[in-house]
Design a protein around this motif. Structure first.
Motif, PDB file in Angstrom:
ATOM      1  N   LYS A 200       5.761  20.729 -11.853  1.00 25.63           N
ATOM      2  CA  LYS A 200       5.809  20.164 -10.395  1.00 25.63           C
ATOM      3  C   LYS A 200       6.871  19.043 -10.318  1.00 25.63           C
ATOM      4  O   LYS A 200       6.803  18.020 -11.279  1.00 25.63           O
ATOM      5  N   LEU A 202       8.452  15.969  -8.151  1.00 26.43           N
ATOM      6  CA  LEU A 202       7.959  14.695  -7.108  1.00 26.43           C
ATOM      7  C   LEU A 202       9.282  14.297  -6.505  1.00 26.43           C
ATOM      8  O   LEU A 202      10.067  13.806  -7.153  1.00 26.43           O
ATOM      9  N   ASP A 214       4.952   9.385  -4.682  1.00 21.31           N
ATOM     10  CA  ASP A 214       4.397  10.698  -4.521  1.00 21.31           C
ATOM     11  C   ASP A 214       3.091  10.598  -5.358  1.00 21.31           C
ATOM     12  O   ASP A 214       2.420  11.614  -5.826  1.00 21.31           O
ATOM     13  N   TYR A 215       2.708   9.570  -5.712  1.00 21.10           N
ATOM     14  CA  TYR A 215       1.244   9.491  -6.613  1.00 21.10           C
ATOM     15  C   TYR A 215       0.282   9.997  -6.115  1.00 21.10           C
ATOM     16  O   TYR A 215      -0.595  10.751  -6.854  1.00 21.10           O
ATOM     17  N   GLU A 216       0.011  10.321  -4.883  1.00 23.21           N
ATOM     18  CA  GLU A 216      -1.229  10.913  -4.304  1.00 23.21           C
ATOM     19  C   GLU A 216      -1.182  12.300  -4.432  1.00 23.21           C
ATOM     20  O   GLU A 216      -2.112  13.231  -4.880  1.00 23.21           O
ATOM     21  N   ASP A 217       0.110  12.952  -4.513  1.00 23.64           N
ATOM     22  CA  ASP A 217       0.218  14.318  -4.839  1.00 23.64           C
ATOM     23  C   ASP A 217       0.256  14.330  -6.469  1.00 23.64           C
ATOM     24  O   ASP A 217      -0.367  15.560  -6.817  1.00 23.64           O
ATOM     25  N   GLU A 220      -3.282  14.633  -7.218  1.00 27.22           N
ATOM     26  CA  GLU A 220      -4.095  15.972  -6.860  1.00 27.22           C
ATOM     27  C   GLU A 220      -3.675  17.185  -7.682  1.00 27.22           C
ATOM     28  O   GLU A 220      -4.630  17.925  -8.315  1.00 27.22           O
ATOM     29  N   TYR A 221      -2.283  17.283  -8.343  1.00 26.09           N
ATOM     30  CA  TYR A 221      -1.876  18.132  -9.194  1.00 26.09           C
ATOM     31  C   TYR A 221      -2.624  18.005 -10.644  1.00 26.09           C
ATOM     32  O   TYR A 221      -3.087  18.989 -11.058  1.00 26.09           O
TER      33      TYR A 221
END
Length: 240
Positions: A200, A202, A214-217, A220-221
């Motif tokens: 993934k 970011l 992109d911490y929220e993504d 989630e990952y």
């Protein structure tokens, strides 16, 4: 019971991974450990410490955690990702998460962009508000050259072990990372033989991905990966 071992980066400390570690603590009943490697921490004292000490200490923390839980997940950031890979190749680790794992070091193109940004802030009188400047100025002063050589030795030692990783692996990399280039993540993905691996990227994150845009993504990952059954992960890997 599940245990999670987090390993921070070179010249770093637990704060580098704390947002993610704290999130996992809040969301689960797992046992989460975030040790500080010898010579590291908020106040650096790296002189005289070797890469063998860093690996041995992380190894001891893993063994201690394994005695308390049924299965262990290891999450490594930057140099911690290199150490985490070594541990996963030699112990019964259930899942491995690599954040900005430093098998390659320094992204010249991004570093130039970051330096230009710092020079711009310097000329405008805003240098003390520049996050990168504040994050690295102390490290540059307090990091002995010998310690950097030890870090390089560690990477050289661990690279052959990547080919032994057959467990599920999640690789996460910031595309704006001036310290660890994106090619590091692609190298890991190509080299690790696991059939259950995911990469993934970011798009807006620099090196410290747990503190990036992109911490929220990222959160989630990682959460999805750690909660997936091996069967679910296998299906997702085939789809990607």
């Amino acid at each position: 019971m599940i245990g999670c071992l987090f390993i921070h980066g070179f010249t770093g400390a637990p704060y580098e991974v704390e947002p993610l570690a704290n999130y996992i603590k809040e969301k689960t009943d797992w046992l989460v450990k975030v040790p500080t490697l010898p010579g590291h921490g908020v106040t650096l004292s790296l002189k005289g410490h070797t890469y063998n000490e860093w690996v041995t200490y992380a190894e001891q923390e893993l063994i201690a955690l394994m005695e308390e839980v049924d299965e262990v997940y290891v999450i490594g950031f930057s140099m911690g990702g290199v150490i985490a890979s070594y541990l996963a190749a030699n112990y019964q680790v259930k899942k491995l998460v690599l954040l900005s794992a430093a098998v390659y070091y320094v992204n010249p193109k991004q570093l130039v962009l970051d330096c230009k940004e710092m020079i711009k802030d310097l000329l405008n009188g805003n240098i003390n508000e520049n996050e990168l400047f504040n994050r690295y100025k102390k490290k540059m002063v307090e990091t002995p050259l010998r310690s950097t050589i030890e870090f390089q030795k560690l990477v050289k030692k661990v690279k052959p072990y990547l080919k032994k990783l057959t467990l599920p692996v999640l690789i996460i990399q910031g595309e704006c990372d001036g310290i660890v280039p994106v090619k590091s993540a692609h190298y890991l993905y190509k080299t690790i033989p696991s059939e259950e691996k995911k990469l993934k990227l970011l798009p807006f994150s620099k090196h410290h991905v747990c503190h990036g845009e992109d911490y929220e993504d990222l959160k989630e990952y990682v959460e999805k990966f750690l909660h997936e059954s091996n069967t679910d992960l296998d299906l997702l890997t085939q789809e990607s």
